[in-house]
Scaffold this motif. Sequence first.
Motif: not given
Length: 230
Positions: A57, A59, A120, A122, A187, A193
């Motif tokens: 993940t 971001c 973000c 994933t 994830v 998120i």
Amino acid sequence: MTQQSHKMEKLLLLMVMIVSCCATPQDLSDKVFVFPRESKIDHVKLLTSQTKFNSVTFCLRFLTDLTRNYALFSLAVPSYNNGFLIFMTNSQGVIKVNALDEGDDFLSLALAPNTWHSMCTTWRSDNGLAQVWLDGKASIKRFIKAQPITGFPVTILGQEQDSLGGDFNEKQSFVGFITELHMWDYVLSSAEIDRYMKDGAFSPGNVFNWRALSYEMNGLALVEEESAVM
């Protein structure tokens, strides 16, 4: 992998472990990476000794006025130049995500220029599925590749790697601001998120953490106070 390539990878891993040990993690809260020009030199190298990623993940928040193609995040390993790549295109609303040199286009994710965006991305190696979140809205999931990322990673902001740690193209360089960067080797849940997107309380990245980041600046890439660019 040839014996020579294996020796090179071990040497690179040793070098990054030495650098990572010597680099003191910096708290970049209220700071911004600034990439002020089109260049094939300017970039930030993010440092980690981790050599296997079963999931990712990633971001960050960013601002740019670019309308051409540019790389937002580039992670390469010895066997794959595009180990994990987020590449923004000049096609309206198309974001490319690559894992292990294979990728797909995520559509209808248009970016307004000169506007802060939160993103973000994933990806999971067990089923190969990737997803993009932009300003709180989630894309569909697309299959890329079902295989872990292994090997010493070279992770670059501001450029796209056409070879491990190099062969940058200034016409694919990033110009603008980046802040609040985090990366996890799993994830995140949609709730986590969402908290990141809303600038709420979330678990910081366990691979890259903006509040404790090890990195190297190269060229004219700079760090500035957030208040100076907002």
